[in-house]
Design a protein around this motif. Sequence first.
Motif, PDB file in Angstrom:
ATOM      1  N   THR A 156      15.096  -7.363   0.045  1.00 40.90           N
ATOM      2  CA  THR A 156      14.307  -6.594   0.993  1.00 40.90           C
ATOM      3  C   THR A 156      12.945  -7.212   1.248  1.00 40.90           C
ATOM      4  N   LEU A 160       9.612  -8.609   5.140  1.00 42.11           N
ATOM      5  CA  LEU A 160       8.227  -8.167   5.046  1.00 42.11           C
ATOM      6  C   LEU A 160       7.283  -9.370   5.034  1.00 42.11           C
ATOM      7  N   ARG A 227       8.526  -1.410  -5.610  1.00 44.90           N
ATOM      8  CA  ARG A 227       8.654  -0.176  -4.840  1.00 44.90           C
ATOM      9  C   ARG A 227       7.727   0.874  -5.422  1.00 44.90           C
ATOM     10  N   LEU A 256       5.077  -1.297  -2.383  1.00 45.55           N
ATOM     11  CA  LEU A 256       5.536  -0.894  -1.061  1.00 45.55           C
ATOM     12  C   LEU A 256       5.836   0.594  -1.032  1.00 45.55           C
ATOM     13  N   ARG A 284       5.493   0.408   4.582  1.00 46.81           N
ATOM     14  CA  ARG A 284       6.427  -0.322   5.437  1.00 46.81           C
ATOM     15  C   ARG A 284       6.184   0.070   6.897  1.00 46.81           C
ATOM     16  N   ASP A 285       6.255  -0.917   7.763  1.00 47.20           N
ATOM     17  CA  ASP A 285       6.070  -0.700   9.199  1.00 47.20           C
ATOM     18  C   ASP A 285       4.674  -0.196   9.535  1.00 47.20           C
TER      19      ASP A 285
END
Length: 600
Positions: A156, A160, A227, A256, A284-285
């Motif tokens: 993942t 990023l 995470r 994150l 994220r985003d």
Amino acid sequence: MSRLPDILDESALARLFLQERVQEDSTWFSLPGGQTLFAAGDPSEQLYFVRAGRLGAFRRELGHETQFLGVIRPGEPAGEMSLIAEAPHSADVVALRDSEIIAVPRDTFFEACEADTAVMIELAKLMMLRSRQAVTRGGVGEPSVFGFVSLGAANTLRPLVERLAREILKLGYSVTTIGFEAQTAPTEWFSDVERTHDFVLYVAEATDGGWRQVVARQVDRLFRVGRGDKSPPKAEAMVDVPSPLQAQQLVDLVLLHPPDTDRPQGSEAWLDIAKPARLFHVRRDHEGDLQRMARVLTGQSVGLVLSGGGARAYAHVGAVKALRERGVPIDFVGGVSMGAVIAAGVAMGWDNEEMEVRIRQAFVDTSPLADIAFPLLAMTHGIQVNERLAHHFGDTQIADLWLPFFCLSSNLTTGAYQMHRRGLLRRALRASISLPGILPPATDDQNVLVDGAVMKNFPADVMRAGQLGPIVGVDVTGGRSITADDVARPASVWRWFWSGQWRNGPPIVSLLMRAATVSTSRDLTAARDATDVLVMPEVSKVEIRDFSGAYDEAVAEGYRATIEALDKLDRPVQSLRRRRSLEEVRQAKTQSSNTTAATG
């Protein structure tokens, strides 16, 4: 030694290795990552050149944070100043990765310089450049190769990091992202990539096996990525990616979070496992979080430092408002005493309106010094301060703040300042604002902590040790000191009491507060030298203990002084330490060559 000359471009330093005696007397050896080439205080007997790999220079001073001075790259010398000055080394130089070093003995070097005087001229230019960078707190070479290693989150991370690379591209730099596809590439390939790009981002997923080991030993700085909405992995996961950078405090942690995260939680557990130098939170985003990380990597992150100063520190509220209005990003924040409280509000994510409401409620509407006590330990009980810090900051941990934050207290047990970068936020703030004689001291195990202003009231130099980007410092300590009128005994104690002035504390409070916030000229000079934008509000007319009546005047002056300081700049704050890209350097060389040819 026929391979010696290829470590440098065509230059006087390169020609030095063409001399027969230099080739005969020089030694070539490997320096494993993490090993020390020389330490501060060691005698200087050789000049070193990096043939491959990278070295890091560090300055370590007792009672101060270790300062990372920068990177020494292939083709660059190390130890030249000490060698020429015939003085011991002034910094530690450590291999950031497995490196190859060439050592030239002192006598051989000076003999070579006599044969080719251009060598010393070229070296003198380099020494002057490095000296100038040291004075301005710039690195001898900024990090440009970064590694990102996934902790527990499989497959993942690369998307990023590629988004992060695009943000770096927008800042005008060439950048490439490299994953496990390069795990079998030869050493020369890595060197070519790093030489031809402004920034290189290596990324290793949780399932990338041996590539994770390569990344951990191939970079200038390492980011472990986990995470934040999950529990941290076991300690073995950290051992899985050993890095020589860990001992030099060059390994950071990125947590994150889902896009809708209101505030991080549980970050302390990650700190216990990862033991990072710095912690960053990224949603994220969230474009703003990625832009912040891009500024951190490129040396354009902005640190904000706020001094102590009693009621005069209300000026910081106006300074923050001005910075936000002018679009100045705040990426790191720290402070002392009341400056720490305002800084914590910034790190909490309070906007201008919330900042004003909370500071008014906590300090303006009723004085925090009103709970006068029989002075066994202090003039006040400190109960009101405790309650207000609990109300506005709750049980927030420093590690769960969106921005990297620190504050300082003074440790009377050890005789040094104490940095608070983790733990309960309100407890750290309580220690940082515990003015001796006014508030009871805080304790940490057997340590007695009082106001950080006692030992360091404007910690811009502390901020400099933790980040390479520009620093905005707001210093309210430069105003007029108290006068005899400020500490005069009231003509009538009863009139003083019935007028309500007692809520600000008796005149001795001004004396104690000013005595506790006076910095030595040496400390103040060092701190101000570390700032790129120095804001000094004119708050001499603000009574240092007038928490109830000074707010509006101090805020307005902080805003005015900050706008004035920003108006003097010829470019955005975040660009003040911007490094030139490789393309910009090439264009400058071409222009210089064309100019020389035209005038010749």
